[in-house]
Each structure stands twice: as C-alpha cells, then as structure tokens.
Motif scaffolding. Structure first.
Motif, PDB file in Angstrom:
ATOM      1  N   ILE A 182       0.315   2.375  -6.377  1.00  0.00           N
ATOM      2  CA  ILE A 182       0.036   3.918  -6.711  1.00  0.00           C
ATOM      3  C   ILE A 182      -1.512   4.234  -6.351  1.00  0.00           C
ATOM      4  O   ILE A 182      -1.676   5.649  -5.705  1.00  0.00           O
ATOM      5  N   ILE A 183      -2.496   3.539  -6.301  1.00  0.00           N
ATOM      6  CA  ILE A 183      -3.652   3.563  -6.000  1.00  0.00           C
ATOM      7  C   ILE A 183      -3.688   3.938  -4.579  1.00  0.00           C
ATOM      8  O   ILE A 183      -4.218   4.695  -3.880  1.00  0.00           O
ATOM      9  N   THR A 184      -2.769   2.755  -3.524  1.00  0.00           N
ATOM     10  CA  THR A 184      -3.254   3.076  -2.354  1.00  0.00           C
ATOM     11  C   THR A 184      -2.442   4.368  -1.797  1.00  0.00           C
ATOM     12  O   THR A 184      -3.221   5.089  -0.968  1.00  0.00           O
ATOM     13  N   LEU A 185      -1.118   4.821  -2.243  1.00  0.00           N
ATOM     14  CA  LEU A 185      -0.717   5.933  -2.014  1.00  0.00           C
ATOM     15  C   LEU A 185      -1.460   7.282  -2.100  1.00  0.00           C
ATOM     16  O   LEU A 185      -1.426   8.085  -1.466  1.00  0.00           O
ATOM     17  N   SER A 186      -1.822   6.971  -3.574  1.00  0.00           N
ATOM     18  CA  SER A 186      -2.655   8.463  -4.087  1.00  0.00           C
ATOM     19  C   SER A 186      -3.983   8.615  -3.101  1.00  0.00           C
ATOM     20  O   SER A 186      -4.455   9.686  -2.593  1.00  0.00           O
ATOM     21  N   LEU A 187      -4.727   7.419  -2.691  1.00  0.00           N
ATOM     22  CA  LEU A 187      -5.905   7.465  -1.852  1.00  0.00           C
ATOM     23  C   LEU A 187      -5.497   8.214  -0.386  1.00  0.00           C
ATOM     24  O   LEU A 187      -6.356   9.099  -0.027  1.00  0.00           O
ATOM     25  N   ASN A 188      -4.397   7.600   0.058  1.00  0.00           N
ATOM     26  CA  ASN A 188      -4.141   7.845   1.529  1.00  0.00           C
ATOM     27  C   ASN A 188      -3.694   9.526   1.471  1.00  0.00           C
ATOM     28  O   ASN A 188      -4.069  10.318   2.201  1.00  0.00           O
ATOM     29  N   THR A 189      -2.813   9.862   0.386  1.00  0.00           N
ATOM     30  CA  THR A 189      -2.349  11.330   0.553  1.00  0.00           C
ATOM     31  C   THR A 189      -2.935  12.301  -0.075  1.00  0.00           C
ATOM     32  O   THR A 189      -3.046  13.293   0.417  1.00  0.00           O
ATOM     33  N   THR A 190      -4.192  11.850  -0.916  1.00  0.00           N
ATOM     34  CA  THR A 190      -5.208  12.770  -1.236  1.00  0.00           C
ATOM     35  C   THR A 190      -6.012  13.404  -0.057  1.00  0.00           C
ATOM     36  O   THR A 190      -6.318  14.588   0.131  1.00  0.00           O
TER      37      THR A 190
ATOM     38  N   ASP B  12       6.299   6.589   2.822  1.00  0.00           N
ATOM     39  CA  ASP B  12       5.331   5.511   3.041  1.00  0.00           C
ATOM     40  C   ASP B  12       5.475   4.636   1.951  1.00  0.00           C
ATOM     41  O   ASP B  12       4.735   3.566   2.193  1.00  0.00           O
ATOM     42  N   THR B  13       6.028   4.706   1.049  1.00  0.00           N
ATOM     43  CA  THR B  13       6.278   3.713  -0.060  1.00  0.00           C
ATOM     44  C   THR B  13       6.929   2.642   0.282  1.00  0.00           C
ATOM     45  O   THR B  13       6.940   1.408  -0.143  1.00  0.00           O
ATOM     46  N   SER B  14       7.860   2.617   1.676  1.00  0.00           N
ATOM     47  CA  SER B  14       8.253   1.526   2.351  1.00  0.00           C
ATOM     48  C   SER B  14       7.277   0.273   2.522  1.00  0.00           C
ATOM     49  O   SER B  14       7.568  -0.922   2.653  1.00  0.00           O
ATOM     50  N   ILE B  15       6.107   0.663   2.823  1.00  0.00           N
ATOM     51  CA  ILE B  15       5.278  -0.104   3.381  1.00  0.00           C
ATOM     52  C   ILE B  15       4.722  -0.931   2.299  1.00  0.00           C
ATOM     53  O   ILE B  15       4.084  -2.096   2.513  1.00  0.00           O
ATOM     54  N   LEU B  16       4.714  -0.722   1.130  1.00  0.00           N
ATOM     55  CA  LEU B  16       4.275  -1.127  -0.352  1.00  0.00           C
ATOM     56  C   LEU B  16       5.155  -2.375  -0.375  1.00  0.00           C
ATOM     57  O   LEU B  16       4.571  -3.324  -1.276  1.00  0.00           O
ATOM     58  N   SER B  17       6.217  -2.828   0.456  1.00  0.00           N
ATOM     59  CA  SER B  17       6.998  -3.830   0.021  1.00  0.00           C
ATOM     60  C   SER B  17       5.999  -5.011   0.375  1.00  0.00           C
ATOM     61  O   SER B  17       6.312  -6.200   0.132  1.00  0.00           O
TER      62      SER B  17
END
Length: 483
Positions: A358-366, A425-430
C-alpha cells in the motif's frame, strides 16, 4: 566439466548418528514463543512447495514443517514469495525462518543459521524433448542456459559458463524458466533434480541429457544469530519425525520414481479456469483492494502536493518538486524492495507485505497525481483566479471554489488513466509476497505447468475489470461535465 557424482535424496550421515541417539529417548520439545512464527517459502517450487487445487500449500517442505510444528507444539504462518525475495526478507528479519528447498552452501552459512540437512538434491540439465544437439555439457558451447535466480542451479550454471561459452538467462520462478526452454528462447535449463523430474512427470516436453550432479544438502534456515529456539525445535522435531516414519511417508508422497511416474494430462482451457476460479478471484480481490486503498490515499496526498506546486510559496514549490522528481525517478519494483526490506532494517520495525505494498503504490501514484493536479490548475485560465481575487475572495477560497472545480474536470481523463495504471502496477508487488492476481496465476502455473492458457486467463481478467472500471469512470466524467 567433471564433478563427483553421488546418489540423490541421501539424507546426511549426521542424521544417522542423531537417530541412534534419539532411540534412547525422544527429543523433548523446546519452549516456543506465543506468537506464530512467520516462515517464508517459495510456493512455485513443486514438489517441495506449491499450492494444490484446493488452494492449500503442500509439498515436501510444507508437509515436513507441519509435522515438525505438530511434534514440537509451535505455530507458524507461511509467507509465500519468490526465492530471492525470501532470502532478503529473512536477512531483514521480516520473517523468522525460511523453508524452500534451500541448499546449505558456504556462502549462505555466512549469513544464515541452518538446521541439520533433511535431503540432498543436485542440479541437473534439461533440454526440449526434441533437442538431440545437447547430450553433454560441452554441447552447451555457444548456447543459452536458463536458471532460477539465487539457486544452486544458477551457481552451477556460473561454473559451466567459466568453462564453456554459455549465455545465462535468469528467471524468478521455475515455471517461466521451463517455458523459455519449451518455447525455444533458451537451449537448456538447470534445476534441482526432484523439481525437474516432477515437471517432466506433469507433462512438460523436456528430457534430461545428463546425470544429476552432486548437490548441497537442503535445510531450514533462520537469520544469523536469530530465532535459535525455532532452529532447535526444527532439529528436534526432525529427529522425531524421521524416527516415527512420518518423514519417509512424506518423501514417498511426492518423490515418485521414473518407472512409476505417469505423465499428467493437461487440463483444457475452461477446466483450468473452473478448477482455479476461486484462487483467481481471491487474487483479483486483493488486487482491487490494493488499488482502491492506494489510489484513495494518493488522491488526497497528490492533491496536496499538486497545490504546493501551484502556489507562489517557493519553499512549498521546492518540496513538491523534490518529491515528484525522486518518486517518479525510482522504479516501482525498487521502491517495493526498499519499503519491505530496507525500511524495517533502518528503523527496526516489522512491516507486513500488504502494508508495504500500500505504501509503495501510494508513494508512487501520489507523485503522478500531483503532476496531474498541477497541470489541471495551470490549464485553468489565470483570469479565473484574478477575477475571484478582485471580487474580494482570499487566495485559498479562490482556489477551492473557483479554480479547483474547473481543474478537476480537466484532470478526470488523466486520473482515470492513472487509476488503470495503478491497478496494473499491483502485479509488481508479487515480488514481496503479496498474492494478487498475477501471483495467483504464477502459483497455478507452478502446479499445472500450463503457462500459455493461464496467462491468457489472467490477461482476460485484467482486460474485463479494466474495461468495466473505465466505463464506470467515463459515466462519472460525463456526469461531472454536465453539471
């Protein structure tokens, strides 16, 4: 290349001595901690660990861990992830232990503490069943060799590359490595013999042109100097399950001789979908939750950072510029590794894979939404702000009531596009162990070895969901435009 051969699946002599000692009295359980231990595993490494059609983790390692935990009376929670990511998680103390057919090598013993070995498995070479050009290591000269990152097979391939002109192609999981050989992208692959034999038994069109090499013994690992009570319990329980016959039953379940093996028939496209529908939907659910939560956070944070960029305050401008430049410049996979592995080491904290995702996606998307907000505000004619200010409205109210409503309408297409990008991008979180839709597909492929059909299914699911979400977003856009 000449290497000394030895039989595969021979348990270390150390255990013979341990069993003799244990015959006098069973090994008593060591006191365990109250909280469950977090154990990393690689669930795409059949027959050691994989997920069956009932979405249960099974395999030699998984069943052995379960038997030892029951014998010693401790609880654990599995954390599935790629092998290389599991090693990093163990080193960062994000997990308490790791069981993933992990070979005990001198290099790894410098960082990790290992249990007594419970199996031996050497690497073996595999080629396409129609390939008659490669019958020895010398025939690899000028060829491409597929390996799995971080494994002893990869280490053996490096040794081959020192003697022959071999190009090494590295993959994160065994299934993709095999498919590279089947598709002709790689001429051969190197993998532990039990894993390779299992893949061939499942119907992959591969064959073994050489005999298996002598490998390192396999063991359970904890980080150096950490969780010694868990290591002691594993060793004690291993002695007991070997003595009472449980160990042999587990090996007999998964290690079938070549003479007794029957090649599994591949399921059809719709059978593959129906048999794994629940697992795919569970992965899709995690994908949507990750997307919605991260995008919601980013929408608020990105608006704030975007407003910083639009103000005349140079300090706020600088903050926004630094944030956008740094976060847009870091690849998402690097950011994910940093949040999950590096941050816990720096601040001595435990961070779940989901929270790190969640933190990773949020920082990037922000960072991207901030630029969209800045661009939307800049697209509003400057006269709108000047007119509202001339009417006596302060800057904040002018932005809130006049500029932002117009900017939002301008930004809607870009925000819809960013939402779709975030979902994909969620696919990268695997890579940090989150079993979202793409990882669910990988796990199914590791069991069925039907990568072509499964990636079509996963791609169709993404296409359907993104199309539906895009249509809904367009309805919202038209509704706002008409207001």
């Amino acid at each position: 290349m000449k290497m000394k051969k030895k039989p595969i699946f021979i348990v270390s002599i150390t255990f013979t001595l341990l069993l003799l000692l244990s015959s006098l009295s069973p090994v008593k359980p060591v006191e365990a901690q109250e909280d469950p231990y977090i154990i990393a595993t690689d669930v795409t490494f059949a027959p050691f660990e994989y997920q069956n059609e009932d979405d249960e983790y099974v395999g030699i390692d998984i069943d052995l861990l379960a038997a030892i935990a029951e014998d010693q009376g401790f609880e654990y929670e599995l954390r599935p992830m790629n092998f290389s990511a599991g090693l990093q998680a163990l080193e960062a103390n994000q997990v308490d232990g790791m069981i993933a057919a992990m070979s005990i090598t001198p290099e790894r013993e410098e960082s990790f503490d290992f249990s007594e070995p419970y199996i031996d498995a050497g690497p073996v070479l595999a080629v396409h069943e129609d390939n008659d050009e490669i019958s020895s290591y010398a025939d690899l000269d000028g060829k491409n060799l597929a390996v799995k990152v971080g494994t002893t097979g990869a280490q053996f391939a490096e040794e081959l590359a020192q003697e022959f002109d071999v190009t090494i192609n590295q993959f994160e999981d065994s299934a993709n490595m095999y498919e590279a050989v089947v598709a002709g992208h790689s001429d051969a692959a190197v993998e532990d013999y039990p894993v390779m034999a299992y893949a061939i038994q499942q119907g992959l069109p591969l064959k073994l042109p050489t005999e298996p090499e002598a490998g390192y013994p396999v063991g359970f690992a904890v980080n150096g100097g950490q969780n010694q009570e868990l290591l002691a319990m594993f060793n004690a329980g291993l002695v007991n399950v070997m003595e009472d016959g449980t160990y042999d039953e587990i090996l007999d379940t998964y290690l079938i001789s070549a003479e007794d093996a029957s090649v599994a028939e591949s399921a059809g496209f719709f059978s593959l979908l129906s048999n794994n529908f629940d697992a795919l939907m569970a992965g899709l659910g995690r994908t949507l939750v990750l997307t919605l939560v991260a995008f919601g956070i980013s929408l608020v944070a990105g608006t704030i950072i975007g407003l910083f960029s639009a103000t005349k305050n140079k300090a706020l401008n600088l903050i926004a510029n630094i944030y956008v430049t740094v976060l847009r410049g870091i690849p998402l996979i690097v950011l994910a590794f940093f949040m999950y592995f590096t941050v816990p080491q720096l601040f001595n904290i435990q961070l779940s894979a989901f929270a790190a995702g969640i933190i990773t996606l949020s920082l990037n998307t922000t960072a991207y939404i901030a630029e969209q907000v800045r661009g939307g505000i800049a697209a509003v004619p400057i006269g709108q702000l000047e007119a509202s200010r001339s009417l006596g409205l302060p800057y904040r109210q002018s932005m809130q009531k006049v500029v932002l409503p117009q900017a939002i309408k301008i930004m809607i297409p870009s925000l819809i596009n960013q939402f779709v990008i975030t979902l994909k991008d969620t696919s990268i979180l695997s890579v940090i162990g989150i079993v979202e839709l793409t990882q669910s597909g990988r796990i199914i492929i590791a069991r069925s070895y039907q990568s072509g059909a499964m990636w079509i299914i996963v791609g169709l699911i993404y296409l359907i969901i993104i199309t539906i979400l895009t249509k809904l977003s367009n309805l919202i856009e038209r509704s706002l435009m008409n207001d």
